[in-house]
Design a protein around this motif. Structure first.
Motif, mmCIF file in Angstrom:
data_model
loop_
_atom_site.group_PDB
_atom_site.id
_atom_site.type_symbol
_atom_site.label_atom_id
_atom_site.label_comp_id
_atom_site.label_asym_id
_atom_site.label_seq_id
_atom_site.Cartn_x
_atom_site.Cartn_y
_atom_site.Cartn_z
ATOM 1 N N ALA A 74 4.387 -4.574 -9.194
ATOM 2 C CA ALA A 74 3.918 -5.561 -8.221
ATOM 3 C C ALA A 74 3.562 -6.879 -8.911
ATOM 4 C CB ALA A 74 2.705 -5.009 -7.471
ATOM 5 N N ALA A 75 2.948 -6.793 -10.106
ATOM 6 C CA ALA A 75 2.617 -8.009 -10.846
ATOM 7 C C ALA A 75 3.879 -8.761 -11.264
ATOM 8 C CB ALA A 75 1.781 -7.649 -12.074
ATOM 9 N N GLY B 106 3.457 1.253 -10.475
ATOM 10 C CA GLY B 106 3.533 0.482 -9.240
ATOM 11 C C GLY B 106 2.790 -0.836 -9.324
ATOM 12 N N CYS B 107 1.599 -0.818 -9.917
ATOM 13 C CA CYS B 107 0.818 -2.047 -10.069
ATOM 14 C C CYS B 107 1.521 -3.039 -10.988
ATOM 15 C CB CYS B 107 -0.573 -1.721 -10.599
ATOM 16 S SG CYS B 107 -1.632 -0.834 -9.436
ATOM 17 N N TYR B 108 2.089 -2.538 -12.073
ATOM 18 C CA TYR B 108 2.786 -3.430 -13.005
ATOM 19 C C TYR B 108 4.021 -4.029 -12.338
ATOM 20 C CZ TYR B 108 3.024 -5.163 -17.782
ATOM 21 O OH TYR B 108 2.964 -5.981 -18.885
ATOM 22 N N SER C 104 10.153 2.961 -17.287
ATOM 23 C CA SER C 104 9.646 1.829 -16.509
ATOM 24 C C SER C 104 9.379 0.634 -17.417
ATOM 25 C CB SER C 104 8.362 2.235 -15.775
ATOM 26 O OG SER C 104 8.580 3.322 -14.916
ATOM 27 N N GLN D 298 1.950 6.904 -12.196
ATOM 28 C CA GLN D 298 2.738 6.363 -11.090
ATOM 29 C C GLN D 298 2.065 5.139 -10.479
ATOM 30 O OE1 GLN D 298 3.071 9.804 -8.565
ATOM 31 N NE2 GLN D 298 4.835 10.650 -9.666
ATOM 32 N N ALA D 299 0.750 5.185 -10.345
ATOM 33 C CA ALA D 299 0.018 4.032 -9.805
ATOM 34 C C ALA D 299 0.097 2.840 -10.757
ATOM 35 C CB ALA D 299 -1.440 4.415 -9.556
ATOM 36 N N ALA D 300 -0.006 3.104 -12.071
ATOM 37 C CA ALA D 300 0.073 2.025 -13.051
ATOM 38 C C ALA D 300 1.444 1.366 -13.035
ATOM 39 C CB ALA D 300 -0.238 2.567 -14.447
#
Length: 279
Positions: A266-267, A262-264, A184, A258-260
């Protein structure tokens, strides 16, 4: 020895405790540092010097003052020194998890470190000369510096793309979540490379067509996207490494990674939308 009844007395045995196992010796930071390959050590030291250069120019800015924004300011040696230094340290670290030949990786890292020094050195030189570093064709020397930085940017794109491809060709090693974090991070890094190339391309076109001032300001919309996506390859693997030292379950650590990601993502998407709207 016999008892009074004539029967032999039972032999007295003394229990001997087994020798204590020596406690494992944990190498300190000095031992770990000496265990690093010479190429990696060189890259880490070079990255640290670049970071220190950025911090030193932050002190220069505090003393000398002047504008923070614009093509001529102390911001550029500060941000580029910190950014290139951290990126060099991060790439040196995370590529140790890639399944790449040792010699090939060492050669790529040496070229990458040299390119980082050239980029930061050229930008710092022009800052002290109080002239723009990029897209500056005013004199022959300025043109040479600007073209060197542009070529160096192309070399960075090739090297980092090669590492990104390697991360997807073979599954990276490392603790739980590291393969996802690495892939990622490198995928988002490609967005940074693409946005950087777009900034240079548009600026060169404007410069060649006689719009020098517009060229200096044309990169503003893409700077947030470039800056945010540039350091995902450090933030996400660092998070995976930190999670490996927690007592959390594998399921929890996997969800956090996985959440990190996704947040990155999105940013980066938000910065991309803003760039598209203000381009």
């Amino acid at each position: 020895m016999e008892s009074r009844s004539g029967t032999p007395a039972p032999a007295v045995t003394t229990a001997v405790a087994p020798p204590a196992r020596p406690s494992p010796v944990r190498p300190g930071w000095r031992g770990a540092w000496h265990g690093v390959r010479p190429t990696e050590r060189l890259c880490h030291v070079t990255g640290a010097v670049l970071v220190l250069s950025g911090l030193a120019h932050l002190a220069v800015f505090a003393v000398d003052g002047g504008p923070w924004d614009g093509p001529v300011s102390w911001r550029k040696p500060v941000t580029f020194g910190l950014s290139f230094g951290l990126t060099l340290i991060a790439i040196t670290w995370v590529t140790s998890y890639l399944r790449v030949g040792t010699r090939l990786r060492s050669a790529l890292l040496v070229v990458f470190a040299a390119d980082c020094v050239v980029e930061v050195g050229g930008i710092t030189l022009q800052a002290w000369r109080q002239v723009p570093s990029h897209l500056n064709m005013e004199t022959g020397f300025d043109t040479a510096v600007s073209m060197t930085l542009a070529v160096g940017g192309g070399v960075l794109v090739v090297l980092l793309t090669a590492f990104a491809v390697a991360s997807f060709q073979n599954r990276p090693t490392g603790p739980l979540g590291m393969p996802l974090a690495l892939r990622s991070g490198f995928a988002i890094l490609l967005v940074a490379l693409a946005s950087g190339a777009a900034m240079i391309a548009r600026g060169v076109v404007l410069t060649r067509t006689g719009h020098q001032e517009a060229a200096y300001h044309s990169t503003a919309p893409l700077k947030p996207l470039h800056g945010v996506s540039l350091h995902a390859v450090l933030v996400l693997p660092a998070l995976a490494w930190l999670l490996s030292h927690t007592p959390w379950s594998d399921r929890t650590r996997r969800r956090v990674i996985q959440a990190a990601v996704g947040c990155y993502a999105a940013a980066v998407l938000g910065a991309g939308v803003w760039a598209a709207l203000t381009w």
